[in-house]
Write a protein that holds these residues in place. Structure first.
Motif, PDB file in Angstrom:
ATOM      1  N   THR A 181       4.688   1.932  -2.510  1.00 21.22           N
ATOM      2  CA  THR A 181       4.612   1.447  -4.024  1.00 21.22           C
ATOM      3  C   THR A 181       3.319   1.203  -4.501  1.00 21.22           C
ATOM      4  O   THR A 181       3.407   0.483  -5.736  1.00 21.22           O
ATOM      5  CB  THR A 181       5.755   0.203  -3.794  1.00 21.22           C
ATOM      6  OG1 THR A 181       5.152  -0.749  -2.879  1.00 21.22           O
ATOM      7  CG2 THR A 181       6.957   0.555  -3.425  1.00 21.22           C
ATOM      8  N   THR A 182       2.307   1.361  -4.002  1.00 22.12           N
ATOM      9  CA  THR A 182       0.954   0.846  -4.463  1.00 22.12           C
ATOM     10  C   THR A 182       0.716   1.936  -5.910  1.00 22.12           C
ATOM     11  O   THR A 182       0.972   3.183  -5.678  1.00 22.12           O
ATOM     12  CB  THR A 182      -0.075   1.266  -3.364  1.00 22.12           C
ATOM     13  OG1 THR A 182       0.292   0.470  -2.325  1.00 22.12           O
ATOM     14  CG2 THR A 182      -1.430   0.833  -3.988  1.00 22.12           C
ATOM     15  N   SER A 183       0.325   1.372  -6.820  1.00 22.89           N
ATOM     16  CA  SER A 183       0.111   2.098  -8.077  1.00 22.89           C
ATOM     17  C   SER A 183      -1.252   2.955  -7.537  1.00 22.89           C
ATOM     18  O   SER A 183      -2.180   2.699  -7.007  1.00 22.89           O
ATOM     19  CB  SER A 183      -0.112   1.326  -9.290  1.00 22.89           C
ATOM     20  OG  SER A 183      -1.335   0.613  -9.152  1.00 22.89           O
ATOM     21  N   LEU A 184      -1.224   4.187  -8.566  1.00 23.10           N
ATOM     22  CA  LEU A 184      -2.292   5.027  -8.521  1.00 23.10           C
ATOM     23  C   LEU A 184      -3.628   4.269  -8.617  1.00 23.10           C
ATOM     24  O   LEU A 184      -4.665   4.620  -8.082  1.00 23.10           O
ATOM     25  CB  LEU A 184      -2.220   6.116  -8.934  1.00 23.10           C
ATOM     26  CG  LEU A 184      -1.110   7.153  -8.596  1.00 23.10           C
ATOM     27  CD1 LEU A 184      -1.019   8.816  -9.184  1.00 23.10           C
ATOM     28  CD2 LEU A 184      -1.214   7.521  -7.109  1.00 23.10           C
ATOM     29  N   GLN A 185      -3.519   3.624  -9.782  1.00 24.22           N
ATOM     30  CA  GLN A 185      -4.702   2.826 -10.187  1.00 24.22           C
ATOM     31  C   GLN A 185      -5.186   1.968  -9.077  1.00 24.22           C
ATOM     32  O   GLN A 185      -6.513   2.003  -8.792  1.00 24.22           O
ATOM     33  CB  GLN A 185      -4.430   1.993 -11.581  1.00 24.22           C
ATOM     34  CG  GLN A 185      -5.626   1.414 -11.899  1.00 24.22           C
ATOM     35  CD  GLN A 185      -5.236   0.698 -13.387  1.00 24.22           C
ATOM     36  OE1 GLN A 185      -4.570   1.364 -14.321  1.00 24.22           O
ATOM     37  NE2 GLN A 185      -5.454  -0.692 -13.649  1.00 24.22           N
ATOM     38  N   ASP A 186      -4.264   1.152  -8.474  1.00 21.45           N
ATOM     39  CA  ASP A 186      -4.742   0.295  -7.257  1.00 21.45           C
ATOM     40  C   ASP A 186      -5.550   0.965  -6.257  1.00 21.45           C
ATOM     41  O   ASP A 186      -6.142   0.683  -5.691  1.00 21.45           O
ATOM     42  CB  ASP A 186      -3.602  -0.517  -6.936  1.00 21.45           C
ATOM     43  CG  ASP A 186      -3.241  -1.630  -7.992  1.00 21.45           C
ATOM     44  OD1 ASP A 186      -4.086  -2.076  -8.894  1.00 21.45           O
ATOM     45  OD2 ASP A 186      -2.176  -2.078  -8.095  1.00 21.45           O
ATOM     46  N   GLN A 187      -4.636   2.131  -5.898  1.00 21.91           N
ATOM     47  CA  GLN A 187      -4.968   2.950  -4.696  1.00 21.91           C
ATOM     48  C   GLN A 187      -6.562   3.687  -4.997  1.00 21.91           C
ATOM     49  O   GLN A 187      -7.255   3.786  -4.279  1.00 21.91           O
ATOM     50  CB  GLN A 187      -4.101   4.211  -4.380  1.00 21.91           C
ATOM     51  CG  GLN A 187      -4.239   4.802  -3.091  1.00 21.91           C
ATOM     52  CD  GLN A 187      -4.479   3.881  -1.950  1.00 21.91           C
ATOM     53  OE1 GLN A 187      -3.768   2.883  -1.764  1.00 21.91           O
ATOM     54  NE2 GLN A 187      -5.387   4.142  -1.257  1.00 21.91           N
ATOM     55  N   LEU A 188      -6.648   3.892  -6.167  1.00 24.70           N
ATOM     56  CA  LEU A 188      -7.822   4.713  -6.496  1.00 24.70           C
ATOM     57  C   LEU A 188      -9.054   3.355  -6.440  1.00 24.70           C
ATOM     58  O   LEU A 188     -10.319   3.792  -5.835  1.00 24.70           O
ATOM     59  CB  LEU A 188      -7.890   5.163  -7.978  1.00 24.70           C
ATOM     60  CG  LEU A 188      -9.254   5.717  -8.484  1.00 24.70           C
ATOM     61  CD1 LEU A 188      -9.793   6.868  -7.803  1.00 24.70           C
ATOM     62  CD2 LEU A 188      -9.022   6.117 -10.342  1.00 24.70           C
ATOM     63  N   ASN A 189      -8.910   2.394  -6.666  1.00 22.31           N
ATOM     64  CA  ASN A 189      -9.731   1.261  -6.760  1.00 22.31           C
ATOM     65  C   ASN A 189     -10.015   1.056  -5.310  1.00 22.31           C
ATOM     66  O   ASN A 189     -11.141   0.634  -4.801  1.00 22.31           O
ATOM     67  CB  ASN A 189      -9.442  -0.061  -7.549  1.00 22.31           C
ATOM     68  CG  ASN A 189      -9.398   0.073  -8.933  1.00 22.31           C
ATOM     69  OD1 ASN A 189     -10.190   0.882  -9.515  1.00 22.31           O
ATOM     70  ND2 ASN A 189      -8.363  -0.606  -9.756  1.00 22.31           N
ATOM     71  N   ALA A 190      -8.818   0.882  -4.534  1.00 21.25           N
ATOM     72  CA  ALA A 190      -9.038   0.775  -2.998  1.00 21.25           C
ATOM     73  C   ALA A 190      -9.922   1.887  -2.460  1.00 21.25           C
ATOM     74  O   ALA A 190     -10.790   1.374  -1.435  1.00 21.25           O
ATOM     75  CB  ALA A 190      -7.811   0.571  -2.387  1.00 21.25           C
ATOM     76  N   PHE A 191      -9.842   2.992  -2.715  1.00 20.81           N
ATOM     77  CA  PHE A 191     -10.528   4.221  -2.226  1.00 20.81           C
ATOM     78  C   PHE A 191     -12.050   3.822  -2.346  1.00 20.81           C
ATOM     79  O   PHE A 191     -12.813   4.184  -1.553  1.00 20.81           O
ATOM     80  CB  PHE A 191     -10.061   5.476  -2.907  1.00 20.81           C
ATOM     81  CG  PHE A 191      -9.071   6.172  -2.209  1.00 20.81           C
ATOM     82  CD1 PHE A 191      -8.775   5.967  -0.698  1.00 20.81           C
ATOM     83  CD2 PHE A 191      -8.007   6.654  -2.896  1.00 20.81           C
ATOM     84  CE1 PHE A 191      -7.824   6.634   0.036  1.00 20.81           C
ATOM     85  CE2 PHE A 191      -6.745   7.507  -2.173  1.00 20.81           C
ATOM     86  CZ  PHE A 191      -6.849   7.329  -0.731  1.00 20.81           C
TER      87      PHE A 191
END
Length: 446
Positions: free
Chosen positions: A288-298
Motif C-alpha cells: 500500500t506504499t504510495s509511489l511517491q513515498d517509495q521513490l523518496n525511500a529509494f
C-alpha cells in the motif's frame, strides 16, 4: 442644464466609461494572469510582479473591489447620460440614454478592454497592478462588509462559503492545466503523459506497478555456485532475489556486479563463492506504499530494489526504481531487455492485448481512458466487470469497447481482443477511438 454643465457632463461620462473599461480589463487580466510566471518574474526582482502576486493571493477581495468600482462608475455614467438626454430630448431621453449607454458600455467598457487584457494578461496585469492595489486598499473595508453580508445570506439557503470549503487541490489544478494545454496543442502527447505520470505518483501504490510474483526471476540460494553464476549471467536483470528452502522465503538480493567481483576474487572458480556472503539484505515494503513515498525511500536508502509484501507478510512481487520512473517517462528499454510484445494492432481496427498488460500502460500507449481503480491489468478489468472468470471466446462490452477473450490458462486470461465500438458496423464511434487505435499501432511499431 446650461451648455457648460452639459459639456462637463459629457466629458464626465467618457471619463467614467474609461474607468469602467479599466476596471473590466484589470479584472480579466489579474484573474487570467499566470501565477507561475508572476512568481518567476518576482524572483528576478520585478516589484510589480510582487504586487500582482499579492493581489491574486486574495482573489475574492480583488474581484470584490473591482466589481464595486465598476458598478459605481457605470451607475454614475448612466445617471449623467440620462440627465443629458432628458435635457436634450425631453421624455424620450430616457430610452435614448438607455440605448446609447448600453452600446457604449458593451463596446468600450466590457468587450474592448477585456479582449485587450486577455490577449496578454501578464503584461496588462503588471501595468495596472499599482493602481489596482490602491483601489483595493480604498474599497477594502466596504468589500469586507459586502462579503460578510453575502456569506450570511448564502448560509440561510444552505450554502457554506467558509475557509474550509472544498476546492481543487494543486494536483488537480495542474492536471487540468496539462490536459487543457494538450487539447489546445501546447503539449504533445508524450509531454502530457510524463507530466501526468509525475502527478499520479501520490495516487498510485507500489502494487499498481510491481512485477508480480509469477513473473519474478529468483534464484535458489542452495543451488550449486556455478549454476547460480550461469543463471545470473543468463538473466537480463542486474538484481536477483534469493530464496532458500521455500520459494517464498527470500533471504537476500544478489547484484550481478557483486557476483562478478567475487568471481574475479576467486580466480574464476565459482565453487569458492558463497552467494549469501555477497548478497544484500532483502528490503520488504508494504503493497500500500504510495509511489511517491517509495521513490523518496529509494533515494534515501540509495537503493533500487525492494520486495513487496501484503498485509499478511506474503511476498506479492518486486518493485524497482525503474518501475517508478517508467510511470513518469514511459517504458525504459535497454539492450538487455527482453521484448515482450503485449500490443498487436490488427487490420480490422482491433488490438490484441496480453492479459498481463497493465491498464495504465495500455491507456498511455493507445490514448484510451479505461478505468484502473479496481484492477491493475487488462485481464483484471475484464474479470472485475464480468463478475466472473470468462471462458474463451466470451464477449463483453463496456467502457466503449468490445472485449473478446482469446485465450485462458486455468483461471488466468492471457490474451484478449479489444475492439473500439466505433469500428463495429452500425455502432457510433466513441470520442478518441480512432486516435486510440493509431496510438496502439505506433506503440507496437516503436
Amino acid at each position: 442644464m446650461t451648455e457648460t454643465a452639459l459639456w462637463l457632463a459629457i466629458v464626465a461620462i467618457f471619463v467614467l466609461l474609461f474607468l469602467s473599461g479599466f476596471f473590466s480589463g484589470s479584472e480579466t487580466a489579474l484573474t487570467a494572469a499566470s501565477r507561475a510566471r508572476m512568481h518567476q518574474m518576482e524572483k528576478t526582482g520585478d516589484w510589480r510582479a510582487r504586487v500582482v502576486s499579492l493581489l491574486i493571493a486574495n482573489r475574492e477581495r480583488l474581484i470584490g473591489a473591482l466589481l464595486l468600482g465598476n458598478n459605481l462608475v457605470n451607475i454614475l455614467a448612466s445617471a449623467l447620460a440620462t440627465s443629458v438626454f432628458l435635457s436634450l430630448f425631453g421624455d424620450a431621453g430616457v430610452a435614448l440614454a438607455t440605448l446609447v449607454m448600453t452600446a457604449l458600455v458593451l463596446v468600450f467598457a466590457e468587450v474592448l478592454p477585456k479582449t485587450w487584457a486577455i490577449s496578454n494578461p501578464e503584461r496588462f496585469a503588471l501595468a495596472v497592478a499599482p493602481i489596482v492595489r490602491f483601489v483595493v486598499a480604498v474599497f477594502g473595508p466596504i468589500v469586507v462588509g459586502v462579503e460578510w453580508i453575502v456569506r450570511n445570506i448564502l448560509k440561510l439557503v444552505g450554502v457554506n462559503i467558509g475557509d474550509d470549503t472544498s476546492i481543487l487541490s494543486p494536483h488537480e489544478e495542474l492536471r487540468g492545466a496539462v490536459d487543457l494545454q494538450h487539447i489546445e496543442g501546447g503539449l504533445e502527447k508524450g509531454e502530457r503523459d510524463r507530466l501526468g505520470g509525475l502527478l499520479d505518483l501520490a495516487e498510485l501504490e507500489v502494487s499498481d506497478v510491481m512485477v508480480h510474483r509469477t513473473n519474478m526471476v529468483a534464484l535458489n540460494a542452495d543451488d550449486a555456485p556455478d549454476k547460480l553464476v550461469n543463471a545470473a549471467l543468463a538473466s537480463p536483470y542486474t538484481r536477483l532475489p534469493l530464496w532458500r528452502g521455500e520459494s517464498d522465503n527470500f533471504v537476500g538480493v544478489l547484484h550481478a556486479k557483486d557476483l562478478l567481483r567475487a568471481l574475479q576474487a576467486a580466480g574464476g572458480d565459482a565453487a569458492k563463492i558463497n552467494v549469501l556472503d555477497i548478497a544484500a539484505p532483502a528490503w520488504f515494503v508494504p503493497d500500500t506504499t504510495s509511489l511517491q513515498d517509495q521513490l523518496n525511500a529509494f533515494l534515501r536508502h540509495k537503493s533500487h530494489f525492494a520486495l513487496v509484501v501484503d498485509e499478511y507478510g506474503e511476498v506479492m512481487g518486486l518493485v524497482t526504481l525503474e518501475d517508478i520512473l517508467e510511470e513518469i517517462v514511459g517504458e525504459i528499454a535497454d539492450e538487455h531487455d527482453v521484448e515482450l510484445e503485449g500490443l498487436r494492432p490488427q487490420a480490422d481496427g482491433s488490438v490484441i492485448v496480453d492479459g498481463s498488460v497493465p491498464i495504465r500502460d495500455l491507456n498511455r500507449a493507445a490514448d484510451w481512458s479505461l478505468p484502473d481503480d479496481e484492477a491493475t491489468t487488462i485481464a483484471g478489468l475484464v474479470i472485475h466487470e464480468a463478475r466472473m472468470i470468462p471462458d474463451e471466446r466470451q464477449i463483453f462490452t463496456f467502457h466503449g469497447f468490445r472485449f473478446t477473450v482469446l485465450r485462458r490458462e486455468k483461471n488466468r486470461i492471457t490474451r484478449l481482443r479489444i475492439m473500439p465500438l466505433g469500428q463495429i458496423p452500425g455502432v457510433k464511434m466513441p470520442a478518441g477511438a480512432a486516435q486510440a487505435v493509431a496510438g496502439a499501432a505506433a506503440k507496437a511499431g516503436g
